[in-house]
Design a protein around this motif. Structure first.
Motif, PDB file in Angstrom:
ATOM      1  N   ASN A   1      38.978  70.562   9.810  1.00  0.00           N
ATOM      2  CA  ASN A   1      37.617  70.043   9.723  1.00  0.00           C
ATOM      3  C   ASN A   1      37.593  68.529   9.580  1.00  0.00           C
ATOM      4  N   ILE A   2      38.511  67.966   8.821  1.00  0.00           N
ATOM      5  CA  ILE A   2      38.575  66.506   8.687  1.00  0.00           C
ATOM      6  C   ILE A   2      38.976  65.880  10.018  1.00  0.00           C
ATOM      7  N   GLU A   3      39.927  66.471  10.700  1.00  0.00           N
ATOM      8  CA  GLU A   3      40.362  65.958  12.000  1.00  0.00           C
ATOM      9  C   GLU A   3      39.216  66.009  13.015  1.00  0.00           C
ATOM     10  N   LEU A   4      38.479  67.109  13.036  1.00  0.00           N
ATOM     11  CA  LEU A   4      37.340  67.226  13.949  1.00  0.00           C
ATOM     12  C   LEU A   4      36.252  66.210  13.606  1.00  0.00           C
ATOM     13  N   ALA A   5      36.023  65.987  12.322  1.00  0.00           N
ATOM     14  CA  ALA A   5      35.020  65.003  11.909  1.00  0.00           C
ATOM     15  C   ALA A   5      35.436  63.607  12.350  1.00  0.00           C
ATOM     16  N   ARG A   6      36.702  63.285  12.216  1.00  0.00           N
ATOM     17  CA  ARG A   6      37.187  61.970  12.654  1.00  0.00           C
ATOM     18  C   ARG A   6      37.045  61.801  14.161  1.00  0.00           C
ATOM     19  N   GLU A   7      37.386  62.837  14.901  1.00  0.00           N
ATOM     20  CA  GLU A   7      37.261  62.766  16.353  1.00  0.00           C
ATOM     21  C   GLU A   7      35.799  62.621  16.757  1.00  0.00           C
ATOM     22  N   SER A   8      34.932  63.381  16.097  1.00  0.00           N
ATOM     23  CA  SER A   8      33.504  63.291  16.368  1.00  0.00           C
ATOM     24  C   SER A   8      32.976  61.901  16.018  1.00  0.00           C
ATOM     25  N   GLY A   9      33.453  61.341  14.916  1.00  0.00           N
ATOM     26  CA  GLY A   9      33.050  59.997  14.525  1.00  0.00           C
ATOM     27  C   GLY A   9      33.475  58.947  15.534  1.00  0.00           C
ATOM     28  N   GLY A  10      34.686  59.086  16.061  1.00  0.00           N
ATOM     29  CA  GLY A  10      35.159  58.160  17.087  1.00  0.00           C
ATOM     30  C   GLY A  10      34.306  58.230  18.348  1.00  0.00           C
ATOM     31  N   LEU A  11      33.931  59.439  18.724  1.00  0.00           N
ATOM     32  CA  LEU A  11      33.057  59.612  19.885  1.00  0.00           C
ATOM     33  C   LEU A  11      31.676  59.029  19.623  1.00  0.00           C
ATOM     34  N   ALA A  12      31.195  59.171  18.395  1.00  0.00           N
ATOM     35  CA  ALA A  12      29.894  58.593  18.035  1.00  0.00           C
ATOM     36  C   ALA A  12      29.946  57.068  18.096  1.00  0.00           C
ATOM     37  N   ILE A  13      31.052  56.478  17.670  1.00  0.00           N
ATOM     38  CA  ILE A  13      31.213  55.024  17.765  1.00  0.00           C
ATOM     39  C   ILE A  13      31.165  54.597  19.236  1.00  0.00           C
ATOM     40  N   CYS A  14      31.827  55.345  20.091  1.00  0.00           N
ATOM     41  CA  CYS A  14      31.779  55.056  21.528  1.00  0.00           C
ATOM     42  C   CYS A  14      30.342  55.152  22.046  1.00  0.00           C
ATOM     43  N   ALA A  15      29.619  56.172  21.625  1.00  0.00           N
ATOM     44  CA  ALA A  15      28.237  56.361  22.075  1.00  0.00           C
ATOM     45  C   ALA A  15      27.361  55.190  21.656  1.00  0.00           C
TER      46      ALA A  15
ATOM     47  N   PRO B   1      48.516  64.364  18.297  1.00  0.00           N
ATOM     48  CA  PRO B   1      49.010  65.589  18.941  1.00  0.00           C
ATOM     49  C   PRO B   1      48.528  65.767  20.386  1.00  0.00           C
ATOM     50  N   ASP B   2      47.386  65.171  20.733  1.00  0.00           N
ATOM     51  CA  ASP B   2      46.876  65.304  22.099  1.00  0.00           C
ATOM     52  C   ASP B   2      46.467  63.935  22.680  1.00  0.00           C
ATOM     53  N   PRO B   3      47.449  63.031  22.838  1.00  0.00           N
ATOM     54  CA  PRO B   3      47.115  61.684  23.332  1.00  0.00           C
ATOM     55  C   PRO B   3      46.584  61.686  24.761  1.00  0.00           C
ATOM     56  N   GLU B   4      46.979  62.684  25.561  1.00  0.00           N
ATOM     57  CA  GLU B   4      46.521  62.732  26.953  1.00  0.00           C
ATOM     58  C   GLU B   4      45.012  62.939  27.055  1.00  0.00           C
ATOM     59  N   LEU B   5      44.384  63.375  25.987  1.00  0.00           N
ATOM     60  CA  LEU B   5      42.934  63.521  25.945  1.00  0.00           C
ATOM     61  C   LEU B   5      42.266  62.264  25.388  1.00  0.00           C
ATOM     62  N   TRP B   6      42.790  61.764  24.272  1.00  0.00           N
ATOM     63  CA  TRP B   6      42.103  60.705  23.537  1.00  0.00           C
ATOM     64  C   TRP B   6      42.347  59.305  24.068  1.00  0.00           C
ATOM     65  N   ILE B   7      43.501  59.046  24.641  1.00  0.00           N
ATOM     66  CA  ILE B   7      43.743  57.712  25.214  1.00  0.00           C
ATOM     67  C   ILE B   7      42.764  57.441  26.369  1.00  0.00           C
ATOM     68  N   PRO B   8      42.555  58.380  27.293  1.00  0.00           N
ATOM     69  CA  PRO B   8      41.553  58.120  28.344  1.00  0.00           C
ATOM     70  C   PRO B   8      40.118  58.008  27.806  1.00  0.00           C
ATOM     71  N   ILE B   9      39.795  58.768  26.767  1.00  0.00           N
ATOM     72  CA  ILE B   9      38.443  58.687  26.203  1.00  0.00           C
ATOM     73  C   ILE B   9      38.167  57.280  25.690  1.00  0.00           C
ATOM     74  N   TYR B  10      39.087  56.742  24.904  1.00  0.00           N
ATOM     75  CA  TYR B  10      38.894  55.393  24.378  1.00  0.00           C
ATOM     76  C   TYR B  10      39.178  54.336  25.444  1.00  0.00           C
ATOM     77  N   GLY B  11      40.096  54.629  26.350  1.00  0.00           N
ATOM     78  CA  GLY B  11      40.388  53.702  27.441  1.00  0.00           C
ATOM     79  C   GLY B  11      39.185  53.501  28.348  1.00  0.00           C
ATOM     80  N   LEU B  12      38.450  54.579  28.611  1.00  0.00           N
ATOM     81  CA  LEU B  12      37.253  54.477  29.437  1.00  0.00           C
ATOM     82  C   LEU B  12      36.196  53.607  28.759  1.00  0.00           C
ATOM     83  N   ALA B  13      36.067  53.728  27.447  1.00  0.00           N
ATOM     84  CA  ALA B  13      35.128  52.880  26.704  1.00  0.00           C
ATOM     85  C   ALA B  13      35.570  51.416  26.772  1.00  0.00           C
ATOM     86  N   ALA B  14      36.869  51.176  26.717  1.00  0.00           N
ATOM     87  CA  ALA B  14      37.383  49.799  26.827  1.00  0.00           C
ATOM     88  C   ALA B  14      37.096  49.233  28.217  1.00  0.00           C
TER      89      ALA B  14
END
Length: 114
Positions: A86-100, A24-37
């Motif tokens: 809550n599940i969606e937020l947990a998944r997003e938080s988990g993805g950010l933790a993987i990046c960290a 639903p919000d790719p304009e936020l998450w694509i750059p977040i993961y793209g920056l890690a790449a």
């Protein structure tokens, strides 16, 4: 080990960014993961300094903590197959933790190499 992990992380985060295309919000998450790449590619070619990766790791930790759900319900779908906020937020938080974690590992390896 630095080169191997850099390649794995770069491919992983590029894949993560690609999965966000129908989010639903790719304009936020694509750059977040793209920056890690991109940071992973920087580690591969030796253009990133340890402080850069530590800073990235810290930013991802702060973002993961901020994104953590008010009530943790897990990462998986419930019985009905519907995602809760809550599940969606947990998944997003988990993805950010993987990046960290990845940025921390790259920072440590770059520092060790230098």
């Amino acid at each position: 080990m630095l080169k191997s992990l850099s390649i794995v992380f770069a491919l992983l985060f590029a894949l993560f960014a690609g999965f966000q295309y129908n989010d639903p919000d790719p304009e936020l998450w694509i750059p977040i993961y793209g920056l890690a790449a991109v940071a992973s590619v920087m580690a591969l070619f030796g253009t990133g300094r340890p402080w850069f990766f530590w800073l990235m790791a810290a930013m991802y930790v702060v973002a993961a903590a901020y994104q953590w759900p008010p009530h943790f319900e897990g990462f998986l779908l419930d019985e009905m197959g519907m995602k809760t906020l809550n599940i969606e937020l947990a998944r997003e938080s988990g993805g950010l933790a993987i990046c960290a974690i990845a940025m921390g590992v790259l920072g440590w390896l770059v520092q060790k190499k230098g």
